[in-house]
Motif scaffolding. Structure first.
Motif, PDB file in Angstrom:
ATOM      1  N   ASN A  74      59.598 -12.158  46.187  1.00  0.00           N
ATOM      2  CA  ASN A  74      59.832 -11.382  47.408  1.00  0.00           C
ATOM      3  C   ASN A  74      58.872 -10.200  47.517  1.00  0.00           C
ATOM      4  O   ASN A  74      58.401  -9.868  48.616  1.00  0.00           O
ATOM      5  CB  ASN A  74      61.277 -10.886  47.448  1.00  0.00           C
ATOM      6  CG  ASN A  74      62.265 -12.003  47.765  1.00  0.00           C
ATOM      7  OD1 ASN A  74      61.893 -13.035  48.332  1.00  0.00           O
ATOM      8  ND2 ASN A  74      63.520 -11.803  47.393  1.00  0.00           N
ATOM      9  N   THR A  95      55.562 -11.566  48.732  1.00  0.00           N
ATOM     10  CA  THR A  95      55.543 -12.180  50.064  1.00  0.00           C
ATOM     11  C   THR A  95      56.175 -11.314  51.140  1.00  0.00           C
ATOM     12  O   THR A  95      56.081 -11.645  52.329  1.00  0.00           O
ATOM     13  CB  THR A  95      56.285 -13.531  50.030  1.00  0.00           C
ATOM     14  OG1 THR A  95      57.650 -13.311  49.643  1.00  0.00           O
ATOM     15  CG2 THR A  95      55.621 -14.490  49.051  1.00  0.00           C
ATOM     16  N   GLY A 155      59.394 -10.964  51.340  1.00  0.00           N
ATOM     17  CA  GLY A 155      60.690 -11.558  51.633  1.00  0.00           C
ATOM     18  C   GLY A 155      61.832 -10.701  51.122  1.00  0.00           C
ATOM     19  O   GLY A 155      61.626  -9.668  50.471  1.00  0.00           O
ATOM     20  N   SER A 156      63.053 -11.161  51.399  1.00  0.00           N
ATOM     21  CA  SER A 156      64.213 -10.374  50.980  1.00  0.00           C
ATOM     22  C   SER A 156      65.401 -11.235  50.583  1.00  0.00           C
ATOM     23  O   SER A 156      66.466 -10.710  50.264  1.00  0.00           O
ATOM     24  CB  SER A 156      64.646  -9.430  52.111  1.00  0.00           C
ATOM     25  OG  SER A 156      64.972 -10.180  53.279  1.00  0.00           O
TER      26      SER A 156
END
Length: 701
Positions: free
Chosen positions: A312, A315, A317-318
């Motif tokens: 994450n 990238t 992300g989460s």
């Protein structure tokens, strides 16, 4: 010992305990026998030094003969053995996926010492404790000394031709045949297996490893279309991240990786000096972790969350599970920044046995542009090939009465598997059970027949640990007992036309023919098969460039819900492999039992590592007030174990850890030392997980 400069070696030294001071004073003292009133007691180390391991009996059995006429010494080929002058033979130490190119030192026809072979570009002259201690296992008087039938754990002697007739009749009677093995890296052994399965089309090979890497293999098959271990280039990485992979101690190929790792850990020029950075995310103090620049401590069930957290961060992300430890989460965020600034010059590895976690690691390496730089699929490793899910399917077949003959080769599933009890019950339903193992271990004791194989120092053979990297095994001593190579037995039972039974050494000729044919055709360095064989045997290794192929990653969907989720338990436990006795397959070698664990400095058994509490000055207390040597009751995954504790620096709070390999039940000197934790391991999706949640540990008992 404790000195005025503040240096101390353990908690007893720091706290100046009286018992430690007394033992330290006696450490190098020499006690005269005549001052002990004629009473002299020896310890284990004295016993090993004075009596060895049946060395006298083995020496008589060997009769000091030249090992094998067709073996070629590494340096010169003497006309005869010269007393007092050592000869060296280039060979290979192979046990399942464990591999090391070695030089064997012999005197008067007996191997006495093993060192690394510098001509190997895999191990580069390095060696391991397991390889060096293997000399002792040659002289183990507990070895099975002849073929025969097995009853109540005892072998009743038969002649080889009588055993062959009986086994052939069983094989020809029909029914499914299963060969149970650990990883096999010998190309010639695989050729012999192919001949056997061609003779008996209902035969199938089932392979597992004592400590599983099946998830890594499965993930690589999904990501890259190849069920292999890639070529990890630790020596070319400037930033190394390991999620629980003890690559300096036990993971895949530690001798190779340690040599590579050391390249960028040395400062060669003070001006502009630099070295690689190493991050270790783990739940117990490993040998690799003790060498890391940064250790990030997590609970065992948080490994998946830690891997997803790194993904994450790279990238943006989460999704996915979260780490409960804010300090660890912050450290991973900082680590991600370091990795992002070293694209193409970093390396991320994982010892997880969860397929999705390994898929995430593959994707992370792709994002960091490490594919075809620090990771490639040219010289791939064959050192792990097993899958314990195949063993679960085999148990189902045996329970259904679908297996007529089972042959065990180098494996010990009746002890090594977490579901060993299920295996034992199913194995008993197989009519003919044959073991090639050299000792009466837990599985051989359940067999109907024993066809003991040579020790590797008595054997001919070969190995291909990595694609294009071949090495030979040559005998350094005549067989001490009436044993026979497992490959020879398979070829005999298959009525192979390629086995010259009239030759003095039938399998030697089979091996040489395979090299002169199939393997000679793969190289261009030598023009004749004879020159190719002689030089390969002399050097012990032969290497040819593997065809270069750029790794291309398939589009694999990542699912954060499929990684291990934090349990939220107050206490968790890690199970790990040690550098000396491994997963227990080396537990019967007293040298390895006597070798102190490089982290805990413990011997003869496995111990429960507990965290310590330190006030930063002089007070160090073990968790729950426990101290080294206390016994506790441990309850995990429905199993209850009585363990001896050892306080361990670097053990995360809320966790404990214990090594695999203790508590052997039969077969040698390891019986009765430590506890067998294998039944406490659980499986997820059929793959063994080396941790447990919701653990209960009692006070001192």
């Amino acid at each position: 010992m404790h000195h005025d400069n503040g240096i101390w070696v353990n908690t007893e030294d720091l706290m100046r305990e009286e018992s430690f001071l007394q033992s330290a004073e006696k450490e190098f003292s020499i006690e005269n026998i005549d001052q002990t009133d004629g009473k002299w007691e020896t310890n284990r180390r004295d016993f090993l030094k004075l009596l060895g391991f049946g060395l006298g009996a083995a020496t008589i059995a060997a009769s000091c003969e030249i090992p094998v006429k067709k073996a070629i010494p590494y340096v010169t080929k003497p006309d005869e053995i010269v007393p007092g002058v050592a000869n060296y033979f280039a060979s290979s130490f192979v046990n399942g996926g464990d591999y090391c190119a070695v030089l064997v030192k012999t005197r008067e026809g007996r191997p006495i010492k093993i060192e690394g072979n510098t001509l190997s570009s895999v191990t580069k002259g390095g060696t391991s404790a397991r390889a060096q201690a293997s000399v002792l296992s040659l002289y183990d008087t507990r070895r099975i000394q002849y073929p025969g039938t097995v009853k109540d754990g005892n072998v009743s002697k038969m002649e080889w031709n009588a055993l062959d007739r009986e086994v052939k009749a069983k094989l020809a009677a029909g029914g499914n045949i299963r060969l149970i093995t650990n990883t096999i890296i010998s190309p010639t052994a695989k050729k012999a297996l192919a001949e056997f399965t061609a003779k008996y089309p209902n035969a199938r090979v089932v392979t597992y490893d004592p400590v599983s890497s099946a998830a890594l293999l499965a993930a690589n098959e999904q990501s890259f279309g190849a069920r292999v271990i890639p070529n990890y280039k630790f020596g070319e990485a400037e930033v190394i991240v390991s999620f629980g992979a003890d690559f300096l101690g036990t993971w895949i190929s530690p001798v190779e990786y340690a040599r590579e790792y050391a390249k960028n850990r040395k400062v060669r020029n003070v001006k502009g000096a630099k070295m690689s950075r190493h991050y270790q995310i783990e739940s117990h103090m490993s040998l690799t972790g003790s060498n890391a620049d940064n250790r990030i401590l997590i609970k065992p069930s948080e490994m998946g969350a830690a891997i997803v957290a790194l993904y994450n961060e790279l990238t943006g992300g989460s999704g996915g599970p979260k780490l409960s430890n804010e300090k660890s989460a912050a450290a991973i965020k900082k680590m991600a920044q370091d990795l992002a600034s070293h694209k193409g010059k970093s390396l991320v590895v994982s010892g997880s046995n969860n397929i999705m976690e390994q898929l995430y690691v593959n994707k992370i390496n792709q994002l960091l542009e490490n594919l075809n730089t620090t990771i490639d699929f040219n010289a791939v490793s064959y050192q792990r090939q097993g899958d314990e899910r195949d063993m679960a399917r085999l148990i189902g077949e045996m329970n259904a009465g679908q297996v007529a003959v089972a042959i065990v080769w180098g494996a010990n599933p009746a002890w090594e598997l977490p579901f060993a009890n299920q295996f034992k019950e199913a194995f008993a339903k197989v009519g003919t059970r044959i073991s090639f193992n050299g000792i009466v271990d837990e599985t051989t004791a359940l067999c109907t027949h024993s066809a003991p194989a040579h020790h590797f120092l008595e054997s001919w053979g070969d190995a291909e640990p990595k694609a294009g990297h071949l090495s030979l095994i040559q005998p350094t001593i005549s067989p001490l007992f009436n044993t026979r190579q497992a490959e020879h037995s398979l070829l005999e039972w298959a009525d192979s036309p390629n086995l010259n039974r009239q030759d003095e050494q039938p399998y030697y000729q089979y091996l040489k023919s395979h090299w002169a044919g199939d393997i000679f055709g793969r190289q261009t360095k030598y023009s004749t098969p004879t020159a190719f064989w002689d030089m390969s045997l002399h050097d012990g290794v032969f290497e040819m460039p593997a065809p270069e192929a750029a790794a291309v990653m398939n589009d694999v969907a990542l699912n954060p819900d499929a990684v291990t989720k934090p349990s939220g338990s107050e206490l968790e436990i890690s199970f790990y492999e040690t550098a000396n006795i491994g997963g227990g397959q080396y537990a019967h070698n007293p040298w390895l039992q006597e070798m102190p664990d490089p982290v805990h400095r413990t011997v003869w058994g496995n111990y429960l590592s507990i965290p310590v509490e330190w006030d930063g000055v002089n007070n160090i207390n073990g968790w729950k007030g426990l101290t080294d040597g206390d016994n506790v009751e441990v309850e995990v995954n429905g199993q209850k174990l009585t363990c001896t504790v050892v306080r361990t620096f670097g053990q995360p709070a809320g966790t404990v850890a214990i090594a695999l390999g203790g508590g052997r039940e039969t077969g040698g000197c390891g019986v009765g030392y430590g506890v067998n934790v294998n039944p406490a391991l659980k499986a997820d999706g059929g793959l063994v997980q080396y941790f447990g949640a919701d653990v209960k540990v009692s006070d001192k008992v």
